[in-house]
Design a protein around this motif. Structure first.
Motif, PDB file in Angstrom:
ATOM      1  N   THR A 122     -14.371 -67.129 -66.250  1.00  0.00           N
ATOM      2  CA  THR A 122     -13.677 -65.899 -65.878  1.00  0.00           C
ATOM      3  C   THR A 122     -13.887 -65.508 -64.416  1.00  0.00           C
ATOM      4  O   THR A 122     -13.330 -64.509 -63.969  1.00  0.00           O
ATOM      5  CB  THR A 122     -14.127 -64.737 -66.781  1.00  0.00           C
ATOM      6  OG1 THR A 122     -15.534 -64.552 -66.631  1.00  0.00           O
ATOM      7  CG2 THR A 122     -13.786 -65.020 -68.241  1.00  0.00           C
ATOM      8  N   ARG A 123     -14.682 -66.291 -63.703  1.00  0.00           N
ATOM      9  CA  ARG A 123     -14.872 -65.999 -62.268  1.00  0.00           C
ATOM     10  C   ARG A 123     -13.558 -66.209 -61.536  1.00  0.00           C
ATOM     11  O   ARG A 123     -12.799 -67.112 -61.862  1.00  0.00           O
ATOM     12  CB  ARG A 123     -15.917 -66.934 -61.656  1.00  0.00           C
ATOM     13  CG  ARG A 123     -17.314 -66.698 -62.157  1.00  0.00           C
ATOM     14  CD  ARG A 123     -18.273 -67.661 -61.539  1.00  0.00           C
ATOM     15  NE  ARG A 123     -18.407 -67.377 -60.111  1.00  0.00           N
ATOM     16  CZ  ARG A 123     -19.346 -67.886 -59.339  1.00  0.00           C
ATOM     17  NH1 ARG A 123     -20.225 -68.719 -59.846  1.00  0.00           N
ATOM     18  NH2 ARG A 123     -19.413 -67.593 -58.075  1.00  0.00           N
ATOM     19  N   THR A 124     -13.328 -65.429 -60.527  1.00  0.00           N
ATOM     20  CA  THR A 124     -12.091 -65.588 -59.764  1.00  0.00           C
ATOM     21  C   THR A 124     -12.202 -66.780 -58.823  1.00  0.00           C
ATOM     22  O   THR A 124     -13.309 -67.197 -58.441  1.00  0.00           O
ATOM     23  CB  THR A 124     -11.774 -64.341 -58.917  1.00  0.00           C
ATOM     24  OG1 THR A 124     -12.784 -64.194 -57.901  1.00  0.00           O
ATOM     25  CG2 THR A 124     -11.685 -63.085 -59.780  1.00  0.00           C
ATOM     26  N   ILE A 125     -11.049 -67.317 -58.461  1.00  0.00           N
ATOM     27  CA  ILE A 125     -11.023 -68.394 -57.470  1.00  0.00           C
ATOM     28  C   ILE A 125     -11.633 -67.893 -56.173  1.00  0.00           C
ATOM     29  O   ILE A 125     -12.422 -68.601 -55.536  1.00  0.00           O
ATOM     30  CB  ILE A 125      -9.581 -68.907 -57.252  1.00  0.00           C
ATOM     31  CG1 ILE A 125      -9.155 -69.788 -58.415  1.00  0.00           C
ATOM     32  CG2 ILE A 125      -9.465 -69.674 -55.934  1.00  0.00           C
ATOM     33  CD1 ILE A 125      -7.746 -70.353 -58.292  1.00  0.00           C
ATOM     34  N   LEU A 128     -15.603 -68.516 -52.109  1.00  0.00           N
ATOM     35  CA  LEU A 128     -16.430 -67.913 -51.063  1.00  0.00           C
ATOM     36  C   LEU A 128     -17.909 -68.223 -51.277  1.00  0.00           C
ATOM     37  O   LEU A 128     -18.629 -68.511 -50.322  1.00  0.00           O
ATOM     38  CB  LEU A 128     -16.182 -66.408 -50.995  1.00  0.00           C
ATOM     39  CG  LEU A 128     -14.789 -65.998 -50.519  1.00  0.00           C
ATOM     40  CD1 LEU A 128     -14.636 -64.480 -50.556  1.00  0.00           C
ATOM     41  CD2 LEU A 128     -14.479 -66.548 -49.142  1.00  0.00           C
ATOM     42  N   ASP A 129     -18.356 -68.179 -52.534  1.00  0.00           N
ATOM     43  CA  ASP A 129     -19.757 -68.510 -52.823  1.00  0.00           C
ATOM     44  C   ASP A 129     -20.073 -69.958 -52.459  1.00  0.00           C
ATOM     45  O   ASP A 129     -21.198 -70.274 -52.067  1.00  0.00           O
ATOM     46  CB  ASP A 129     -20.079 -68.267 -54.296  1.00  0.00           C
ATOM     47  CG  ASP A 129     -20.153 -66.783 -54.648  1.00  0.00           C
ATOM     48  OD1 ASP A 129     -20.201 -65.944 -53.725  1.00  0.00           O
ATOM     49  OD2 ASP A 129     -20.143 -66.474 -55.861  1.00  0.00           O
ATOM     50  N   ALA A 130     -19.087 -70.846 -52.605  1.00  0.00           N
ATOM     51  CA  ALA A 130     -19.289 -72.270 -52.300  1.00  0.00           C
ATOM     52  C   ALA A 130     -19.019 -72.594 -50.830  1.00  0.00           C
ATOM     53  O   ALA A 130     -19.271 -73.714 -50.393  1.00  0.00           O
ATOM     54  CB  ALA A 130     -18.386 -73.123 -53.183  1.00  0.00           C
ATOM     55  N   GLY A 131     -18.482 -71.643 -50.091  1.00  0.00           N
ATOM     56  CA  GLY A 131     -18.197 -71.891 -48.679  1.00  0.00           C
ATOM     57  C   GLY A 131     -16.938 -72.705 -48.437  1.00  0.00           C
ATOM     58  O   GLY A 131     -16.839 -73.410 -47.434  1.00  0.00           O
ATOM     59  N   PRO A 146     -10.305 -70.383 -50.689  1.00  0.00           N
ATOM     60  CA  PRO A 146      -9.697 -70.256 -52.020  1.00  0.00           C
ATOM     61  C   PRO A 146      -8.536 -71.225 -52.204  1.00  0.00           C
ATOM     62  O   PRO A 146      -8.342 -71.752 -53.301  1.00  0.00           O
ATOM     63  CB  PRO A 146      -9.221 -68.798 -52.062  1.00  0.00           C
ATOM     64  CG  PRO A 146     -10.084 -68.099 -51.069  1.00  0.00           C
ATOM     65  CD  PRO A 146     -10.377 -69.105 -50.002  1.00  0.00           C
ATOM     66  N   GLU A 147      -7.787 -71.493 -51.154  1.00  0.00           N
ATOM     67  CA  GLU A 147      -6.664 -72.427 -51.256  1.00  0.00           C
ATOM     68  C   GLU A 147      -7.162 -73.847 -51.549  1.00  0.00           C
ATOM     69  O   GLU A 147      -6.549 -74.578 -52.330  1.00  0.00           O
ATOM     70  CB  GLU A 147      -5.815 -72.410 -49.981  1.00  0.00           C
ATOM     71  CG  GLU A 147      -4.587 -73.264 -50.058  1.00  0.00           C
ATOM     72  CD  GLU A 147      -3.605 -72.859 -51.173  1.00  0.00           C
ATOM     73  OE1 GLU A 147      -2.777 -73.707 -51.549  1.00  0.00           O
ATOM     74  OE2 GLU A 147      -3.663 -71.722 -51.667  1.00  0.00           O
ATOM     75  N   THR A 148      -8.267 -74.230 -50.941  1.00  0.00           N
ATOM     76  CA  THR A 148      -8.845 -75.552 -51.222  1.00  0.00           C
ATOM     77  C   THR A 148      -9.239 -75.649 -52.684  1.00  0.00           C
ATOM     78  O   THR A 148      -8.920 -76.634 -53.356  1.00  0.00           O
ATOM     79  CB  THR A 148     -10.050 -75.822 -50.316  1.00  0.00           C
ATOM     80  OG1 THR A 148      -9.606 -75.873 -48.956  1.00  0.00           O
ATOM     81  CG2 THR A 148     -10.747 -77.124 -50.672  1.00  0.00           C
ATOM     82  N   LEU A 149      -9.916 -74.639 -53.198  1.00  0.00           N
ATOM     83  CA  LEU A 149     -10.313 -74.657 -54.607  1.00  0.00           C
ATOM     84  C   LEU A 149      -9.085 -74.679 -55.510  1.00  0.00           C
ATOM     85  O   LEU A 149      -9.040 -75.423 -56.500  1.00  0.00           O
ATOM     86  CB  LEU A 149     -11.204 -73.455 -54.937  1.00  0.00           C
ATOM     87  CG  LEU A 149     -11.669 -73.352 -56.387  1.00  0.00           C
ATOM     88  CD1 LEU A 149     -12.350 -74.626 -56.861  1.00  0.00           C
ATOM     89  CD2 LEU A 149     -12.575 -72.146 -56.554  1.00  0.00           C
TER      90      LEU A 149
END
Length: 98
Positions: A27-30, A35-38, A41-44
């Protein structure tokens, strides 16, 4: 540098990788996950949709860390899910013509 086209097996592994990451994200947002992974969002989003079939290792390592996944678990799941993919592996050692 010219990139070779992806094989059907590589495309399928990319789809499987995206599915594994999407399930782990829950349920975490993209936005929050990226952002947490650095990463952006578009890459994810592209990785999860399979549009980036061969993301960079540091990207996957960062996402795995944020999602609490081991790289071994990701690799095992991707390989298990893509076993039925078309042949055409490019990771086999090259043979020299001697």
């Amino acid at each position: 540098m010219v990139r070779l086209p992806l094989t059907p097996a590589e495309v399928e592994r990319g789809r499987c990788l995206g599915a594994v990451l999407r399930r782990a994200r829950g349920t975490r947002t993209i936005l929050d996950t990226a952002l947490d992974a650095g990463v952006s969002p578009e890459t994810l989003r592209k990785i999860e949709s399979g549009r980036v079939a061969t993301p960079a290792f540091p990207t996957i390592a960062a996402l795995a860390d944020v999602l609490g996944l081991s790289l071994d678990a990701i690799w095992a799941e991707v390989n298990r899910s893509s076993r039925g993919a078309a042949p055409g592996r490019r990771d086999e050692p090259e043979r020299s013509a001697s």
